[in-house]
Design a protein around this motif. Structure first.
Motif, PDB file in Angstrom:
ATOM      1  N   GLY A 251       0.809  -1.224   0.000  1.00 41.43           N
ATOM      2  CA  GLY A 251       0.000   0.000   0.000  1.00 41.43           C
ATOM      3  C   GLY A 251       0.836   1.266   0.000  1.00 41.43           C
ATOM      4  O   GLY A 251       0.587   2.207  -0.762  1.00 41.43           O
ATOM      5  N   PHE A 252       1.851   1.301   0.864  1.00 42.85           N
ATOM      6  CA  PHE A 252       2.688   2.503   0.950  1.00 42.85           C
ATOM      7  C   PHE A 252       3.384   2.755  -0.377  1.00 42.85           C
ATOM      8  O   PHE A 252       3.514   3.891  -0.831  1.00 42.85           O
ATOM      9  N   SER A 253       3.795   1.655  -1.012  1.00 43.59           N
ATOM     10  CA  SER A 253       4.472   1.779  -2.301  1.00 43.59           C
ATOM     11  C   SER A 253       3.531   2.331  -3.373  1.00 43.59           C
ATOM     12  O   SER A 253       3.888   3.223  -4.142  1.00 43.59           O
ATOM     13  N   LEU A 254       2.283   1.822  -3.404  1.00 45.90           N
ATOM     14  CA  LEU A 254       1.315   2.307  -4.397  1.00 45.90           C
ATOM     15  C   LEU A 254       0.965   3.769  -4.164  1.00 45.90           C
ATOM     16  O   LEU A 254       0.812   4.546  -5.111  1.00 45.90           O
ATOM     17  N   ALA A 255       0.820   4.160  -2.916  1.00 46.62           N
ATOM     18  CA  ALA A 255       0.377   5.526  -2.629  1.00 46.62           C
ATOM     19  C   ALA A 255       1.529   6.520  -2.711  1.00 46.62           C
ATOM     20  O   ALA A 255       1.362   7.629  -3.223  1.00 46.62           O
ATOM     21  N   PHE A 256       2.686   6.160  -2.201  1.00 45.41           N
ATOM     22  CA  PHE A 256       3.760   7.142  -2.072  1.00 45.41           C
ATOM     23  C   PHE A 256       5.067   6.751  -2.763  1.00 45.41           C
ATOM     24  O   PHE A 256       6.102   7.356  -2.535  1.00 45.41           O
ATOM     25  N   GLY A 257       5.014   5.714  -3.602  1.00 44.95           N
ATOM     26  CA  GLY A 257       6.192   5.365  -4.390  1.00 44.95           C
ATOM     27  C   GLY A 257       6.369   6.339  -5.545  1.00 44.95           C
ATOM     28  O   GLY A 257       5.595   7.291  -5.707  1.00 44.95           O
TER      29      GLY A 257
ATOM     30  N   SER B 170       3.993   7.087 -11.543  1.00 45.67           N
ATOM     31  CA  SER B 170       3.953   6.811 -12.975  1.00 45.67           C
ATOM     32  C   SER B 170       2.599   7.209 -13.530  1.00 45.67           C
ATOM     33  O   SER B 170       1.556   6.812 -13.006  1.00 45.67           O
ATOM     34  N   GLY B 171       2.623   8.049 -14.523  1.00 43.90           N
ATOM     35  CA  GLY B 171       1.411   8.518 -15.192  1.00 43.90           C
ATOM     36  C   GLY B 171       0.518   9.391 -14.339  1.00 43.90           C
ATOM     37  O   GLY B 171      -0.663   9.544 -14.638  1.00 43.90           O
ATOM     38  N   SER B 172       1.040   9.954 -13.259  1.00 45.49           N
ATOM     39  CA  SER B 172       0.277  10.798 -12.345  1.00 45.49           C
ATOM     40  C   SER B 172      -0.851  10.048 -11.648  1.00 45.49           C
ATOM     41  O   SER B 172      -1.696  10.639 -10.992  1.00 45.49           O
ATOM     42  N   LEU B 173      -0.911   8.718 -11.828  1.00 52.42           N
ATOM     43  CA  LEU B 173      -2.050   7.967 -11.317  1.00 52.42           C
ATOM     44  C   LEU B 173      -1.707   7.046 -10.160  1.00 52.42           C
ATOM     45  O   LEU B 173      -2.526   6.783  -9.293  1.00 52.42           O
ATOM     46  N   ILE B 174      -0.498   6.518 -10.140  1.00 49.70           N
ATOM     47  CA  ILE B 174      -0.159   5.518  -9.133  1.00 49.70           C
ATOM     48  C   ILE B 174       1.347   5.560  -8.873  1.00 49.70           C
ATOM     49  O   ILE B 174       2.116   5.982  -9.732  1.00 49.70           O
ATOM     50  N   GLY B 175       1.741   5.139  -7.678  1.00 49.12           N
ATOM     51  CA  GLY B 175       3.158   5.110  -7.360  1.00 49.12           C
ATOM     52  C   GLY B 175       3.679   3.686  -7.271  1.00 49.12           C
ATOM     53  O   GLY B 175       2.923   2.728  -7.260  1.00 49.12           O
ATOM     54  N   TRP B 176       4.988   3.538  -7.263  1.00 50.26           N
ATOM     55  CA  TRP B 176       5.615   2.240  -6.998  1.00 50.26           C
ATOM     56  C   TRP B 176       7.077   2.461  -6.623  1.00 50.26           C
ATOM     57  O   TRP B 176       7.776   3.257  -7.255  1.00 50.26           O
ATOM     58  N   ASN B 177       7.509   1.798  -5.585  1.00 49.23           N
ATOM     59  CA  ASN B 177       8.908   1.848  -5.190  1.00 49.23           C
ATOM     60  C   ASN B 177       9.215   0.523  -4.498  1.00 49.23           C
ATOM     61  O   ASN B 177       8.680   0.254  -3.422  1.00 49.23           O
TER      62      ASN B 177
ATOM     63  N   ALA C 247      -5.067   8.297  -2.650  1.00 51.70           N
ATOM     64  CA  ALA C 247      -4.080   8.946  -1.776  1.00 51.70           C
ATOM     65  C   ALA C 247      -2.896   9.435  -2.611  1.00 51.70           C
ATOM     66  O   ALA C 247      -2.336  10.504  -2.362  1.00 51.70           O
ATOM     67  N   HIS C 248      -2.540   8.638  -3.629  1.00 48.78           N
ATOM     68  CA  HIS C 248      -1.442   9.055  -4.513  1.00 48.78           C
ATOM     69  C   HIS C 248      -1.820  10.293  -5.331  1.00 48.78           C
ATOM     70  O   HIS C 248      -1.030  11.229  -5.446  1.00 48.78           O
ATOM     71  N   TRP C 249      -3.044  10.276  -5.868  1.00 48.64           N
ATOM     72  CA  TRP C 249      -3.482  11.449  -6.641  1.00 48.64           C
ATOM     73  C   TRP C 249      -3.379  12.728  -5.818  1.00 48.64           C
ATOM     74  O   TRP C 249      -2.962  13.765  -6.305  1.00 48.64           O
ATOM     75  N   VAL C 250      -3.820  12.635  -4.564  1.00 46.23           N
ATOM     76  CA  VAL C 250      -3.990  13.838  -3.751  1.00 46.23           C
ATOM     77  C   VAL C 250      -2.708  14.266  -3.052  1.00 46.23           C
ATOM     78  O   VAL C 250      -2.408  15.449  -2.948  1.00 46.23           O
ATOM     79  N   TRP C 251      -1.935  13.284  -2.545  1.00 47.46           N
ATOM     80  CA  TRP C 251      -0.776  13.634  -1.721  1.00 47.46           C
ATOM     81  C   TRP C 251       0.565  13.168  -2.285  1.00 47.46           C
ATOM     82  O   TRP C 251       1.617  13.593  -1.819  1.00 47.46           O
ATOM     83  N   GLY C 252       0.520  12.231  -3.231  1.00 46.54           N
ATOM     84  CA  GLY C 252       1.789  11.688  -3.720  1.00 46.54           C
ATOM     85  C   GLY C 252       2.474  12.664  -4.661  1.00 46.54           C
ATOM     86  O   GLY C 252       1.813  13.298  -5.497  1.00 46.54           O
ATOM     87  N   ALA C 253       3.804  12.782  -4.551  1.00 42.95           N
ATOM     88  CA  ALA C 253       4.535  13.651  -5.475  1.00 42.95           C
ATOM     89  C   ALA C 253       4.305  13.131  -6.891  1.00 42.95           C
ATOM     90  O   ALA C 253       4.547  11.963  -7.175  1.00 42.95           O
TER      91      ALA C 253
END
Lengths: 112, 448
Positions: free
Chosen positions: B72-78, B81-88, B157-163
């Motif tokens: 979850g943390f990776s998807l939200a704050f990783g 990619s594409g302004s839609l989702i994170g990954w790390n 959460a990624h859309w709103v707060w993720g870089a």
């Protein structure tokens, strides 16, 4: 023997208990009850939704007494339960055929 | 010496013990909101389903915590990619994070940021549960929670707060979760109840709260925990913004409670306990996105507006005939939309950012951005949540049987009774049957 049943307002219980003790009644049984008489229920509001609550909390007191004492005991209960406001309740008596004390096996008036 | 440290901090942030300690405490405060919410909701349902209501919130502390650590943390704050989702991949299992590694641009460790955000992910699905009282299979709810955070919460959460998240980059102001938490949960609640339908006896039976003291306790815990939720969302105290947020949280909540009570007194004749608790929560919801950009007087206005509008909104379910059992839509969706839009009016331009709202000479620009944020999250969550509920309903089934719902979901789903009314309170007769039943159950197991 008579079984006296009183359906009264819950907050009168202590008064009634004390009055019966002073009068000399040895024991009684109390149950929580709910119901309504002529006063019907009341309205409650939860987040703007109004509910009519028909059943009002009451206390049912039951006392077994000798025939001779029945009228007096009823008077004691009535005067202790009386507030003069609507919803004070009712007291009634019915005849009881037989009574047994579980511990000793005594029957009838002995068992009261 | 002090100035040297400040200069150094300006160049590249170093770990601040003060901010780290503060954020760990804030994380614990936000954690407390979920049990607080459980009490808030649990007191509002009837006795026969009170344990189920508590459990629907509490289970989130288990499920979402594990999922957050796993991915979850990776998807939200990783990395975006594409302004839609994170990954790390370093964030997967929180396994590749150094213990002193700082969250980018801040003075707190990544671990602290991850656990703080974890608590937000926990409470958001729990908020939905209030709309589903009395009638949802616990297994279906648990699965829904896992799927919903994966498909809806983590991306939003990624859309709103993720870089790199598209609403973040657009400049939508959501200090602590008006869109990501409250609109998200409220819209999800609406989507799910449109699929699963009403409680048996909705609009006919007396469905009054079984314990208003429990509701009040829950509201109190929410209010207390919300200081962590809101003031903590600035991730530190180096510039005073977190303190403004703290003050505004208290002020708006007070105003909303008074406004709800006033409306209620005029409209229905009484100051109710449930109204005070609900008003407070409505105020907390509305100040969540907005408290970092308004003044304390602005917070009074935002709180008062939320108190009155939410008090009006909770009646809509009877008019439109949808069973939002504990008013998740009326309080969280409506309160979240209000708070998010009111940023566009009350942002002073002098607190968290220089974006000013309509009342402070900023024109309509910020209001427009806020509206986009509101609509995007509302629409996505509504549709995705309804689809998830539909899929689960068609496969494992979302609802308990009508008989089980009427007799009480606690015994069917949890094999427990919330309260043992013994002593003078009557009901003691059930004890005589309690022993034979358990003996019978034990002997049944032997037979099997």
């Amino acid at each position: 023997m008579k079984l006296i049943t009183a359906i009264v307002k819950p907050h009168r219980l202590d008064e009634i208990k004390d009055a019966l003790q002073t009068f000399g009644v040895q024991g009684l049984t109390v149950t929580e009850a709910s119901g309504y008489g002529r006063q019907r229920g009341h309205t409650e509001v939860y987040r703007g939704a109004e509910y009519t609550v028909d059943l009002v909390p009451k206390i049912r007191i039951e006392v077994l007494v000798d025939d001779d004492a029945a009228d007096d005991v009823m008077d004691v209960i009535v005067s202790a339960a009386h507030t003069g406001k609507i919803g004070d309740g009712k007291v009634w008596s019915v005849s009881v055929d037989s009574v047994v004390r579980v511990r000793t096996g005594e029957r009838g008036a002995e068992a009261l | 010496m002090a100035s040297a440290i400040t200069t150094l901090a300006a160049d590249a942030p170093t770990l601040s013990a003060a901010n780290t300690g503060f954020m760990l405490i804030c994380s614990a405060l936000v954690m407390l909101m979920t049990p607080g919410l459980a009490f808030f909701y649990g007191g509002m349902v009837r006795v026969k389903s009170s344990l189920n209501m508590l459990m629907m919130s509490f289970i989130s502390l288990g499920i979402v915590t594990i999922l957050w650590v796993l991915y979850g943390f990776s998807l939200a704050f990783g990395t975006d990619s594409g302004s839609l989702i994170g990954w790390n991949s370093d964030y997967v299992g929180l396994s590749g994070i150094g213990i002193t590694e700082l969250w980018d641009g801040y003075t707190i460790p990544v671990y602290v940021f991850a656990v703080f955000q974890l608590m937000f992910a926990v409470i958001t699905p729990a908020l939905i549960s209030g709309a589903l009282a009395d009638r949802v299979k616990f297994s279906a709810w648990a699965l829904f929670t896992a799927l919903w955070v994966t498909v809806v919460y983590f991306p939003v959460a990624h859309w709103v707060w993720g870089a790199g998240g598209w609403l973040f980059e657009l400049g939508v102001i959501d200090f602590a979760g008006g869109t990501a938490v409250h609109i998200n949960a409220g819209a999800a609640a609406l989507g799910v109840i449109l699929v699963i339908g009403k409680r048996v006896g909705f609009k006919k039976d007396l469905m009054r709260p079984h314990s208003l003291p429990l509701v009040m306790l829950g509201a109190g815990l929410l209010w207390f925990g919300w200081f962590g939720f809101n003031a903590g969302s600035w991730l530190g105290n180096d510039d005073g913004v977190g303190a403004v947020m703290f003050v505004n949280t208290q002020v708006a909540t007070a105003a909303a409670m008074l406004a709800w009570l006033g409306y209620e007194k005029l409209r229905h004749g009484s100051f109710t306990t449930l109204g005070a608790a609900s008003g407070a929560v409505a105020g907390l919801v509305a100040i969540t996105p907005s408290g970092g950009s308004c003044s304390p007087l602005g917070a009074i206005a935002i709180g008062a507006i939320a108190g009155v509008v939410c008090a009006m909104a909770v009646g809509l379910k009877y008019k439109f005939n949808f069973d939002d059992s504990l008013d998740v839509v009326g309080v969280h969706l409506v309160g979240g939309v209000l708070g998010s839009l009111l940023v566009g009016f009350f942002a002073t331009g002098g607190v968290q950012s220089d974006a000013a709202g309509l009342f402070y000479g900023g024109g309509l620009a910020q209001l427009g951005k806020q509206a986009i944020g509101v609509f995007a999250v509302l629409a996505y969550s509504l549709v995705a949540s309804a689809l998830l509920a539909f899929l689960l309903d068609k496969t494992i089934g979302m609802r308990v049987t009508e008989d089980d719902e009427v007799s009480g979901i606690d015994q069917v789903e949890h094999a427990e009774t919330a309260y043992d009314f013994s002593g003078a309170g009557g009901g003691a007769s059930s004890r005589s049957t309690a022993v034979p039943v358990s003996v019978a159950a034990a002997s049944k197991k032997v037979d099997a």
